[in-house]
Design a protein around this motif. Structure first.
Motif, PDB file in Angstrom:
ATOM      1  N   THR A  69       0.846  -1.182   0.000  1.00 36.49           N
ATOM      2  CA  THR A  69       0.000   0.000   0.000  1.00 36.49           C
ATOM      3  C   THR A  69       0.884   1.235   0.000  1.00 36.49           C
ATOM      4  OG1 THR A  69      -1.701  -1.175   1.277  1.00 36.49           O
ATOM      5  CG2 THR A  69      -1.806   1.230   1.257  1.00 36.49           C
ATOM      6  N   LYS A  98      -6.237  17.448   2.642  1.00 39.62           N
ATOM      7  CA  LYS A  98      -6.664  16.525   3.687  1.00 39.62           C
ATOM      8  C   LYS A  98      -5.565  16.373   4.716  1.00 39.62           C
ATOM      9  CE  LYS A  98     -10.461  15.636   1.423  1.00 39.62           C
ATOM     10  NZ  LYS A  98     -11.771  16.153   1.888  1.00 39.62           N
ATOM     11  N   GLU A 112      -6.729  11.298   7.149  1.00 37.20           N
ATOM     12  CA  GLU A 112      -7.896  11.352   6.262  1.00 37.20           C
ATOM     13  C   GLU A 112      -7.554  10.791   4.883  1.00 37.20           C
ATOM     14  OE1 GLU A 112     -10.268  15.302   7.995  1.00 37.20           O
ATOM     15  OE2 GLU A 112      -8.850  15.492   6.323  1.00 37.20           O
ATOM     16  N   TYR A 160      -7.370   7.012   4.941  1.00 36.21           N
ATOM     17  CA  TYR A 160      -8.674   6.352   5.040  1.00 36.21           C
ATOM     18  C   TYR A 160      -9.443   6.446   3.726  1.00 36.21           C
ATOM     19  CZ  TYR A 160     -13.183   4.799   6.708  1.00 36.21           C
ATOM     20  OH  TYR A 160     -14.351   4.100   6.851  1.00 36.21           O
ATOM     21  N   LEU A 161      -9.412   7.633   3.086  1.00 38.07           N
ATOM     22  CA  LEU A 161     -10.155   7.808   1.845  1.00 38.07           C
ATOM     23  C   LEU A 161      -9.580   6.957   0.718  1.00 38.07           C
ATOM     24  CD1 LEU A 161     -10.726  11.676   1.982  1.00 38.07           C
ATOM     25  CD2 LEU A 161     -12.466   9.888   2.219  1.00 38.07           C
ATOM     26  N   PHE A 172      -7.465   4.099   1.154  1.00 38.56           N
ATOM     27  CA  PHE A 172      -7.278   2.666   1.438  1.00 38.56           C
ATOM     28  C   PHE A 172      -8.159   2.133   2.567  1.00 38.56           C
ATOM     29  CE2 PHE A 172      -3.063   4.577   0.364  1.00 38.56           C
ATOM     30  CZ  PHE A 172      -2.982   4.111  -0.941  1.00 38.56           C
ATOM     31  N   GLN A 173      -9.009   2.986   3.150  1.00 40.12           N
ATOM     32  CA  GLN A 173      -9.829   2.606   4.315  1.00 40.12           C
ATOM     33  C   GLN A 173      -8.954   2.110   5.466  1.00 40.12           C
ATOM     34  OE1 GLN A 173     -11.021   1.478   0.987  1.00 40.12           O
ATOM     35  NE2 GLN A 173     -11.789   3.577   1.203  1.00 40.12           N
ATOM     36  N   ILE A 174      -7.814   2.770   5.652  1.00 42.02           N
ATOM     37  CA  ILE A 174      -6.902   2.437   6.744  1.00 42.02           C
ATOM     38  C   ILE A 174      -7.016   3.509   7.821  1.00 42.02           C
ATOM     39  CG2 ILE A 174      -4.475   2.223   7.417  1.00 42.02           C
ATOM     40  CD1 ILE A 174      -3.903   1.052   4.691  1.00 42.02           C
ATOM     41  N   ASP A 175      -7.212   3.093   9.058  1.00 36.99           N
ATOM     42  CA  ASP A 175      -7.287   4.027  10.186  1.00 36.99           C
ATOM     43  C   ASP A 175      -5.896   4.242  10.767  1.00 36.99           C
ATOM     44  OD1 ASP A 175     -10.109   4.594  10.346  1.00 36.99           O
ATOM     45  OD2 ASP A 175     -10.390   2.512  10.988  1.00 36.99           O
TER      46      ASP A 175
END
Length: 423
Positions: free
Chosen positions: A113, A199, A203, A206-207, A209-212
């Protein structure tokens, strides 16, 4: 008696003489390549980096640390027309983009990623600053970590980093750390269109790769690497951690560069009055502004600089080409020797003989042998040990000075190309 027509019929091959008669010659392949590479370079720079004269980038900061005059000249040249760079120069610059694309494809194939060309936009005392990170990897295993890779394409791998590369990387990871939770991050696609704009880094992660990611950079490791990539080898320098002091150096250098640019652009300061790098520097040969650089003080006769005729110019050009061939040959020789060493070790490791010998190939044979390392004296340790005996540092230094030998002075010939803007 009938005269046979010389006009070709449908389906017949046309004689070369008919094709070339009164037909203007087509553009040569290298000319086509030259024009295309220049057009692509301008398009890629504009789409990914925008108007580079409107901000200070981290590569500019690295450049300014080494030579402020060269950095100012390069920044000011981006706001006006430039000559088309030579094909060799364009190929050298483009090689890095090709390698970067190949590395991204490899990382994607392996499931990593990453964000290519992550942009960080900030300001320092009114100075617009941007950093463009070649590759930003988000690694979750075995421990969460953000890795910034700055890619450098080299013909031969360097032993150590140039100061400019190190400073550039410190600026990049320093801004990533300092701006982590601020709306400073943007991402563009290959055509330069914005995918994300302004961003925070969590943010963006997350946008995309949807990773927190944590809200604070203190809760995750951040590492910077400079990857030096040659055609047949690669070398990583790092890891470098974010360093507040080094970020401060980068920001202050950016402010100095910006202010000097404005002063030179308005005519309040001559470019020749801007400080240059001191002493010999290998990057001077690549500087587009070295043609009239005051660092290269000419030899004058009757108040006029000496300029020799074309015979000496050709002589210097031939010598430069010979030196380039020598460096290329040395690289080829080293690579071939490494291949033979590896082959010898691979084959002898599986051999039954207790004492590996020679391996034959045609009219030649080869083997490797361990050579004792060079014996040297550790000057610091020697001084410490002698001081223990004398209990007198001055007497120790005087003793060591009497025992030192200085080699005979010799002359060093330096040849430097004279570049013009954009050449």
């Amino acid at each position: 008696m009938h005269t046979k027509s010389t006009q070709p019929h449908d389906g017949e091959l046309t004689p070369a003489s008919l094709l070339t008669h009164n037909t203007p010659p087509s553009e040569a392949p290298l000319d086509v390549l030259h024009t295309a590479l220049h057009a692509h370079s301008l398009q890629a720079t504009q789409s990914q980096l925008g108007n580079r004269s409107a901000y200070i980038g981290m590569s500019d900061v690295g450049h300014a640390v080494e030579c402020l005059r060269s950095a100012v000249a390069r920044k000011l040249s981006t706001s006006g027309p430039t000559n088309t760079p030579a094909l060799k120069r364009l190929l050298t610059l483009q090689r890095g983009h090709w390698q970067e694309q190949g590395i991204m494809e490899a990382l994607s194939a392996a499931g990593h990623t990453f964000i290519p060309q992550l942009e960080i936009a900030a300001a320092f005392h009114g100075v617009p600053i941007r950093a463009h990170l070649d590759l930003t990897l988000i690694r979750l295993n075995p421990q969460p970590c953000i890795q910034v890779w700055e890619l450098k394409s080299n013909q031969r791998l360097p032993e150590t980093l140039y100061t400019a590369n190190e400073v550039q990387l410190y600026g990049q990871i320093g801004l990533l750390h300092a701006c982590w939770n601020r709306p400073c991050f943007s991402v563009r696609d290959a055509s330069g269109h914005l995918v994300l704009s302004r961003k925070t880094f969590p943010e963006a992660a997350y946008l995309l790769f949807q990773i927190d990611l944590p809200d604070s950079p203190e809760r995750i490791a951040i590492e910077g690497y400079v990857l030096s990539v040659a055609m047949s080898d690669a070398k990583a320098f790092g890891p470098y951690p974010p360093d507040r002091n080094m970020l401060g150096v980068c920001l202050r250098t950016a402010a100095t560069l910006w202010q000097t640019m404005q002063t030179v652009a308005t005519g309040s300061l001559s470019l020749d009055d801007v400080p240059t790098c001191q002493g010999f520097h290998p990057l001077c040969d690549w500087c587009d502004a070295n043609g009239d650089c005051p660092k290269f003080k000419p030899v004058c006769q009757d108040g006029e600089p000496i300029a020799l005729d074309d015979e000496y110019a050709e002589y210097l050009a031939q010598l430069t080409q010979l030196k380039e061939r020598k460096r290329s040959l040395e690289g080829d020789i080293a690579e071939m020797e490494d291949t033979l060493r590896s082959t010898w070790h691979r084959l002898t490791s599986a051999a039954s003989s207790q004492s590996p010998g020679w391996i034959a190939a045609g009219n030649y044979r080869f083997k490797t042998a361990a050579v004792p390392g060079r014996s040297t004296l550790d000057q610091t340790m020697l001084k410490e040990e002698v001081t223990k005996l004398t209990h007198d540092e001055q007497a120790t230094e005087a003793l060591l000075s009497r025992c030192r030998k200085t080699g005979a002075q010799h002359e060093r010939l330096t040849i430097s190309p004279i570049n013009t803007k954009g050449a």
